[in-house]
Design a protein around this motif. Sequence first.
Motif, PDB file in Angstrom:
ATOM      1  N   VAL A 139      56.370   4.802  81.749  1.00 13.82           N
ATOM      2  CA  VAL A 139      57.174   3.419  81.574  1.00 13.82           C
ATOM      3  C   VAL A 139      58.591   3.841  80.857  1.00 13.82           C
ATOM      4  N   ALA A 140      58.229   4.584  79.694  1.00 12.24           N
ATOM      5  CA  ALA A 140      59.140   5.056  78.919  1.00 12.24           C
ATOM      6  C   ALA A 140      60.324   5.590  79.411  1.00 12.24           C
ATOM      7  N   SER A 141      59.932   6.518  80.247  1.00 10.28           N
ATOM      8  CA  SER A 141      61.090   7.094  81.138  1.00 10.28           C
ATOM      9  C   SER A 141      61.865   5.459  81.897  1.00 10.28           C
ATOM     10  N   GLY A 142      61.476   5.312  82.101  1.00 11.20           N
ATOM     11  CA  GLY A 142      62.238   3.779  82.843  1.00 11.20           C
ATOM     12  C   GLY A 142      62.607   3.186  82.129  1.00 11.20           C
ATOM     13  N   LEU A 143      62.003   2.641  80.924  1.00 15.91           N
ATOM     14  CA  LEU A 143      63.134   2.116  79.878  1.00 15.91           C
ATOM     15  C   LEU A 143      64.006   2.770  79.358  1.00 15.91           C
ATOM     16  N   TYR A 144      64.727   3.854  79.748  1.00 13.30           N
ATOM     17  CA  TYR A 144      65.360   5.117  79.459  1.00 13.30           C
ATOM     18  C   TYR A 144      65.516   4.720  79.976  1.00 13.30           C
ATOM     19  N   TYR A 145      66.024   4.932  81.203  1.00 16.31           N
ATOM     20  CA  TYR A 145      66.747   4.882  82.594  1.00 16.31           C
ATOM     21  C   TYR A 145      67.632   3.216  82.018  1.00 16.31           C
ATOM     22  N   LEU A 146      66.842   1.864  82.031  1.00  8.46           N
ATOM     23  CA  LEU A 146      67.947   1.082  81.834  1.00  8.46           C
ATOM     24  C   LEU A 146      68.692   0.744  80.697  1.00  8.46           C
ATOM     25  N   HIS A 147      68.464   1.861  79.936  1.00  9.36           N
ATOM     26  CA  HIS A 147      69.055   1.580  78.416  1.00  9.36           C
ATOM     27  C   HIS A 147      70.302   2.388  78.642  1.00  9.36           C
ATOM     28  N   GLU A 148      69.945   3.683  78.679  1.00 11.97           N
ATOM     29  CA  GLU A 148      71.183   5.006  78.752  1.00 11.97           C
ATOM     30  C   GLU A 148      71.515   5.656  80.426  1.00 11.97           C
TER      31      GLU A 148
END
Length: 545
Positions: A356-365
Amino acid sequence: MRGKRHVIQSSPFGVPLGCLAASDDLSFLYNGFRSANLSLDVELDTVYSYGSEFGDINDNHVGIDINGLRSSEAAPAGYYTNSSGRLTNLTLASSHPMQIWVEYDGATKQLNVTLAPINIGKPSIPLLSVVLDLSPFLQDTMYVGFSSSTASVLTSNYVLGWSYKMNGQAQALDLAQLPKLPRIGPKERSKFLTIGVPTISVSVVFIVISGLVYFIRWKRKFAEVLEDWELDYGPHRFKYKDLYIATKGFRDKELLGSGGFGRVYRGVLPSSKIEIAVKKVSHETRQGMKVFVAEIVSIGRLRHRNLVTLLGYCRREGELLLVYDYMPNGSLDKYLYDQPRVTLNWSQRFKVIKGVASGLYYLHEEWEQVVIHRDVKASNVLLDGELNGRLGDFGLARLYDHGTDPQTTHIVGTLVISLLNTLELERPQQRLMYAFGAFLLEVACGRRPIERREQADDVILLDWVFSFWVRGEILEASDPNLGPNYAPEEVELVLKLGLLCSHAVPEARPSMRQVLQFLECDIPLPELSSLGLSASGLTFARPEG
């Protein structure tokens, strides 16, 4: 012949002659043997001649005639059954095909005539039998043939096949190879024409009208309005009819779950047979619908292994249907709360957290725009067939360009996010990190963010974990169902990271890039005490009352 009979000429020898005859009104004679000194006939008579000249017994009989048309032996048409030996009547003028065997045995000097329907074998008992010595009449040339006459009665007689042999058994007829009887006389007007056709016509008209009504209702049921502004999003739009068929009419049996923003149904697309999840979401205003669709379609271009793929949408009568990839293992919360039948061990949970953290990082940056999910929680994390965590439900997501600093005070999301109402935060990413911190505590503790109690204060998970950290016993807050082989240092890291992401000061919260570095142990997690973390600092988010 007096116009009354058909004649079949028979062999004078002791041989069988098989013959098949049928008619609508049968008057038929089989000329068995004819020479200068003898005429031997087997008659099938359907005309009764009054008076004593011919001596007919009735208008439906079989007779053996010798040198004349008066039968020396006669019997009503019929046959003896092989099972019971009883005589069963036959009607010669019934239009049903029949078989006749004419056999003469030179040794016993006996002539036998046997009759039967076409669909049974030869009876063992002949219908007629007469002793007759034909040897004095044998000549080098003799004739066997058929003849018939109808007198004043219109009849049609047919020999469909015959077999003849001297000094042996005649070959049996192959009934399957025989021609069919032709239709004779005017055709009767069938019940189908007098009753069936009018009935069918009325039924067809009724069916056509019913079909038209059904078709109109069907078109209205699946009617959609495609506005000009949606043409740019056409490839991402599904037909409502396809989704209706895929979910079997949105039956409750296909319901996967429901929440404040809609109900989710399992489905199988009729054309591709791909499994999908369809979420029904309502939207009030036309302008809001336009913005919502634009953002949903943009999000539909996201592609990451830890994000549920949004395949497209369908808009109909103020309702949005969002179409996602189907996740066979359902949402993460089913494996955490309320004493689940199946739980995840720590290794599986830690993999979900990092995913989930990896997915959110993709969304943010990493994507072309910044995507703020705004509703991160365990129930919005879905598990695929290999129990990988995939963040889904982008119904509240917002997009903005990299390098901009959107100013907004509009708070949305679940109860966890609504705790921020008194914070007056301005940065969406900081607000999301607070929700992500609550998500970390959910997974590590196996508890809901807020647990309702009827006769006591609600338990806020953030305060509850903080109380263990204050006592120096933060691992005691972890879920007892983590399994025997969990890594204590990883659990402690996640619990402390959850507190850090929920820090009262927005600027103290880490970014998703830093969260990934902490989880991968690329950089050490700072000491919470050095950040001024305190009980009063964490409980500020609870609404008054």
